[in-house]
Design an enzyme around this catalytic site. Structure first.
Site, mmCIF file in Angstrom:
data_model
loop_
_atom_site.group_PDB
_atom_site.id
_atom_site.type_symbol
_atom_site.label_atom_id
_atom_site.label_comp_id
_atom_site.label_asym_id
_atom_site.label_seq_id
_atom_site.Cartn_x
_atom_site.Cartn_y
_atom_site.Cartn_z
ATOM 1 N N HIS A 203 4.025 11.926 -35.463
ATOM 2 C CA HIS A 203 5.262 12.476 -34.913
ATOM 3 C C HIS A 203 6.451 11.834 -35.616
ATOM 4 O O HIS A 203 6.621 10.619 -35.584
ATOM 5 C CB HIS A 203 5.349 12.195 -33.407
ATOM 6 C CG HIS A 203 4.241 12.817 -32.614
ATOM 7 N ND1 HIS A 203 3.841 12.333 -31.387
ATOM 8 C CD2 HIS A 203 3.440 13.876 -32.879
ATOM 9 C CE1 HIS A 203 2.857 13.079 -30.918
ATOM 10 N NE2 HIS A 203 2.598 14.027 -31.815
ATOM 11 N N ASP A 299 -0.711 13.476 -26.282
ATOM 12 C CA ASP A 299 -1.030 14.361 -27.399
ATOM 13 C C ASP A 299 -2.242 13.831 -28.155
ATOM 14 O O ASP A 299 -2.291 12.668 -28.541
ATOM 15 C CB ASP A 299 0.167 14.474 -28.347
ATOM 16 C CG ASP A 299 -0.053 15.499 -29.455
ATOM 17 O OD1 ASP A 299 -0.820 16.460 -29.230
ATOM 18 O OD2 ASP A 299 0.536 15.332 -30.539
#
Length: 357
Positions: A203, A299
């Site tokens: 990310h 996630d």
């Protein structure tokens, strides 16, 4: 953090405009309190002990001592979580190596200020719960990088990968978030040049994934680059998913490629670790390995579980070495992780598994 207690933030930036924007934006958040500001690192050195902030936001480039040198000197004795507020600058990765928890890109126009404040506020919330990890040695730079990478890679037993033709039919996926830039590097620099194909989701703000891939390429033995839509997976190549695109594995005959396309966020992210891992569980018919590293939230957990149910070997970073033990914890708790390991041990666990194939 005590439940209900506001997160105390110190803003460090030499720009009055930037300080005002950050202070005003973060002050509007119900869980954040701005306790002060510093105009440079010398000012910050005085004010951090006096104000005792929970989180510091810091510009990288400032007159006098820059943010990177400050972090190297200050964090070993005062481990406060620091979020970098930076322009599109390669030096942000040196600052992360020096112990900063995370970073956010400065807005380039007035239209992007709201998104910037939203992202920064979220990172402040995460940083307040994070573990500050200070590098045991200075971050490698240009001339020393190849030697450092070679020395790290040499710790892997010789001949681990070369003897097994089955390793031509292995696909590895790795996902990380907060703290993951350095955690992933710790794994990658310990792997040999002929590692089976890897796809990495980290990310990261738009614009930084290509620089991050180049950094890994300079410090590691295998080839690393930012993925492009249609890239074929092959041994000795690691692909970093580009920011703001979803990366998924696609099977074409007996070959595997990576799809990098716009799309909805998955598990709150784009790229998403879950999107990558789920695609691997659906289309990969050879051996698979999934690795989930430090990061806030969940996630990757569901996707990793889907991979394990399809026979994949899965590795999760342990709590002690994680900057934020969120993603690997959720994955472990739902039964998605075969083996947990400290950050520095993940590569060894992977290599020992590959040797059994």
């Amino acid at each position: 953090m005590i439940p209900g207690k506001k997160i105390r933030v110190l803003v460090v930036d030499d720009s009055l405009l930037a300080r005002s924007m950050i202070t005003k934006g973060l002050s509007a958040h119900p869980r954040i309190e701005i306790v002060g500001f510093a105009i440079n690192t010398l000012d910050a050195r005085r004010k951090i002990p006096a104000l005792n902030p929970d989180v510091v936001t810091m510009d990288v480039e400032m007159p006098g001592q820059n943010g990177i040198d400050f972090l190297k000197e200050y964090l070993p004795t005062h481990p406060v979580p620091v979020i970098l507020v930076s322009s599109l600058n390669l030096k942000v990765f040196d600052a992360l190596a020096a112990g900063a928890v995370d970073f956010v890109r400065k807005p380039t126009t007035d239209d992007t200020q709201a998104a910037f404040i939203t992202a920064l506020a979220q990172k402040v919330l995460v940083a307040s719960m994070s573990r500050v990890r200070v590098a045991p040695r200075p971050s490698p730079v240009s001339g020393a990088s190849s030697a450092a990478a070679a020395a790290a890679a040499s710790t892997a037993p010789a001949g681990l990968l070369g003897a097994s033709p089955a390793l031509n039919s292995v696909v590895i996926g790795l996902g990380a978030s907060t703290g993951g830039t350095e955690a992933t590097l710790e794994v990658m620099k310990r792997l040999p040049a002929d590692i089976p194909p890897m796809v990495i989701v980290q990310h990261m703000p738009k614009g930084f994934t290509e620089m991050y891939a180049n950094r890994l390429n300079n410090l590691c033995q295998m080839e690393v680059r930012e993925a492009k839509n249609g890239d074929e997976l092959r041994r000795g190549l690691a692909l970093v998913a580009p920011a703001d695109l979803q990366a998924r594995i696609v099977r074409i005959g007996d070959k595997y490629t990576v799809s990098c396309m716009p799309g909805e966020k998955v598990s709150g992210h784009r790229p998403s670790v879950d999107a990558l891992f789920q695609s691997m569980s659906e289309v990969v018919r050879c051996k698979m390995v999934g690795i989930i590293m430090t990061g806030m939230g969940q996630d990757g957990a569901a996707g990793l579980l889907a991979m394990r149910r399809k026979g994949a070997y899965t590795i999760g970073q342990d709590q002690e070495s994680s900057v934020v033990y969120g993603m690997p914890k959720v994955a472990h708790d739902i039964g998605a992780v075969c083996t947990q390991a400290p950050c520095e041990g993940v590569a060894g666990v992977l290599l020992r598994h590959l040797k059994t194939l």
